[in-house]
Write an enzyme that holds these catalytic residues in place. Structure first.
Site, PDB file in Angstrom:
ATOM      1  N   THR A   1       0.824  -1.204   0.000  1.00  0.00           N
ATOM      2  CA  THR A   1       0.000   0.000   0.000  1.00  0.00           C
ATOM      3  C   THR A   1       0.856   1.251   0.000  1.00  0.00           C
ATOM      4  O   THR A   1       1.976   1.266   0.500  1.00  0.00           O
ATOM      5  CB  THR A   1      -0.954   0.034   1.217  1.00  0.00           C
TER       6      THR A   1
ATOM      7  N   ASP B   1      -4.419   5.858   2.444  1.00  0.00           N
ATOM      8  CA  ASP B   1      -4.055   6.954   3.337  1.00  0.00           C
ATOM      9  C   ASP B   1      -4.424   6.465   4.728  1.00  0.00           C
ATOM     10  O   ASP B   1      -5.603   6.341   5.057  1.00  0.00           O
ATOM     11  CB  ASP B   1      -4.828   8.219   2.976  1.00  0.00           C
TER      12      ASP B   1
ATOM     13  N   ASN C   1       4.145   0.048   8.645  1.00  0.00           N
ATOM     14  CA  ASN C   1       5.383   0.762   8.382  1.00  0.00           C
ATOM     15  C   ASN C   1       5.171   2.243   8.064  1.00  0.00           C
ATOM     16  O   ASN C   1       6.087   3.044   8.198  1.00  0.00           O
ATOM     17  CB  ASN C   1       6.111   0.089   7.210  1.00  0.00           C
TER      18      ASN C   1
ATOM     19  N   SER D   1       8.145   0.595  15.040  1.00  0.00           N
ATOM     20  CA  SER D   1       8.308   1.655  16.035  1.00  0.00           C
ATOM     21  C   SER D   1       9.660   2.319  15.775  1.00  0.00           C
ATOM     22  O   SER D   1      10.007   2.626  14.642  1.00  0.00           O
ATOM     23  CB  SER D   1       8.198   1.059  17.440  1.00  0.00           C
TER      24      SER D   1
ATOM     25  N   TYR E   1       7.673  13.177  17.389  1.00  0.00           N
ATOM     26  CA  TYR E   1       7.910  11.854  16.810  1.00  0.00           C
ATOM     27  C   TYR E   1       8.172  10.846  17.915  1.00  0.00           C
ATOM     28  O   TYR E   1       7.602   9.736  17.910  1.00  0.00           O
ATOM     29  CB  TYR E   1       9.087  11.909  15.844  1.00  0.00           C
TER      30      TYR E   1
ATOM     31  N   LYS F   1       5.867   7.358  18.816  1.00  0.00           N
ATOM     32  CA  LYS F   1       6.382   5.990  18.900  1.00  0.00           C
ATOM     33  C   LYS F   1       6.224   5.423  20.310  1.00  0.00           C
ATOM     34  O   LYS F   1       6.001   4.217  20.469  1.00  0.00           O
ATOM     35  CB  LYS F   1       7.846   5.952  18.450  1.00  0.00           C
TER      36      LYS F   1
ATOM     37  N   THR G   1      18.141   6.112   5.214  1.00  0.00           N
ATOM     38  CA  THR G   1      16.918   6.251   4.430  1.00  0.00           C
ATOM     39  C   THR G   1      16.646   7.741   4.251  1.00  0.00           C
ATOM     40  O   THR G   1      17.444   8.587   4.669  1.00  0.00           O
ATOM     41  CB  THR G   1      15.729   5.586   5.145  1.00  0.00           C
TER      42      THR G   1
END
Length: 271
Positions: free
Chosen positions: A32, A56, A83, A134, A148, A152, A183
């Protein structure tokens, strides 16, 4: 026997790497993304082994629809990997109300809606594995990522409670806790709050520390996620990255030392 795995945020980063790792070994993947064009290469290479769906995660109804479509298309759902998410950079004071709400809508509520939808399917079929992406920042924190961190920490608490609640239905729960990886987490995927100049000095120091951290290779996580999915008794928590455990041990040692110093106060406060 091949597994059916649903991955949110499969257009890039960990999601894309893991989707490819599963597909290469013969699993079926429901991939997705907000824009399914970003999944076209997976479909072109792996054909009917991939079901690409627009999602979404902030849309609760769509989350339930996607899980239902995955189960109907492949006949079951073995694994959900939550994810989808992103980082909000800036101090706590700098975060706007909308930025804070958006962070929680995606990272917390999006994960919650997908999890609730998957539990219903997995409970009815009598098996399943829910994997929450997480972060090591879900159990320890750094400055400039306060919202953030909080998102988590929320996922950690929800998932730890949930693990006990759904175990009797044959559903496993795992929290993946990556440390820094190469990343685009701090690039195109991230959001940065409008700066307040009194924090410029702190930011210079902290961002230099971030740059000095040894980033892990995202490709190396492919084999690790396969081992988590294949485990007969999957762990509740698993660090990804060699620097995670030493750092967390240091953080927890400091916490325990402080709590022990205040033990007399704590006991007196009991009454």
């Amino acid at each position: 026997m091949s597994k059916i795995i649903l991955i949110t945020g499969a257009s890039r980063g960990f999601g894309k790497i893991w989707a490819e790792a599963f597909l290469k070994r013969g699993d079926k993947v429901v991939a997705t993304a907000r824009n399914t064009e970003s999944l076209s290469d997976l479909v072109a290479q792996y054909g009917n082994s991939v079901l690409a769906l627009q999602l979404d995660v902030t849309n609760k109804a769509q989350c339930f629809e996607v899980v239902s479509k995955a189960q109907q298309h492949f006949g079951k759902l073995d694994v959900l990997i939550n994810n989808a998410g992103y980082g909000l950079f800036g101090t706590v004071e700098e975060a706007s109300e909308q930025e804070a709400r958006d962070q929680f809508e995606t990272n917390v509520f999006g994960t919650l809606w997908m999890t609730q939808a998957a539990i219903t399917v997995m409970r009815n079929q009598g098996f399943g594995h829910i994997i929450q992406v997480s972060s090591v920042l879900g159990i320890a924190t750094v400055p400039l990522l306060g919202l953030y961190n909080a998102s988590k920490w929320a996922i950690e608490a929800i998932s730890e409670s949930m693990a006990v609640e759904i175990k009797a239905f044959g559903i496993h729960t795992t929290l993946i806790e990556p440390i820094a990886y190469a990343t685009d987490f701090s690039g195109a995927s991230g959001v940065t709050s409008k700066s307040i100049d009194v924090y410029d000095g702190l930011k210079s120091v902290v961002y230099e520390q971030f740059k000095a951290m040894p980033n892990g290779n995202p490709e190396a996580t492919g084999e690790a996620i396969l081992q988590i999915v294949d485990a007969e008794n999957p762990p509740l928590r698993a660090f990804f990255g060699k620097t995670a455990l030493p750092w967390v041990k240091q953080v927890y040692a400091g916490r325990i030392a402080e709590w022990e110093q205040l033990s007399d106060l704590s006991e007196a406060a009991h009454g």
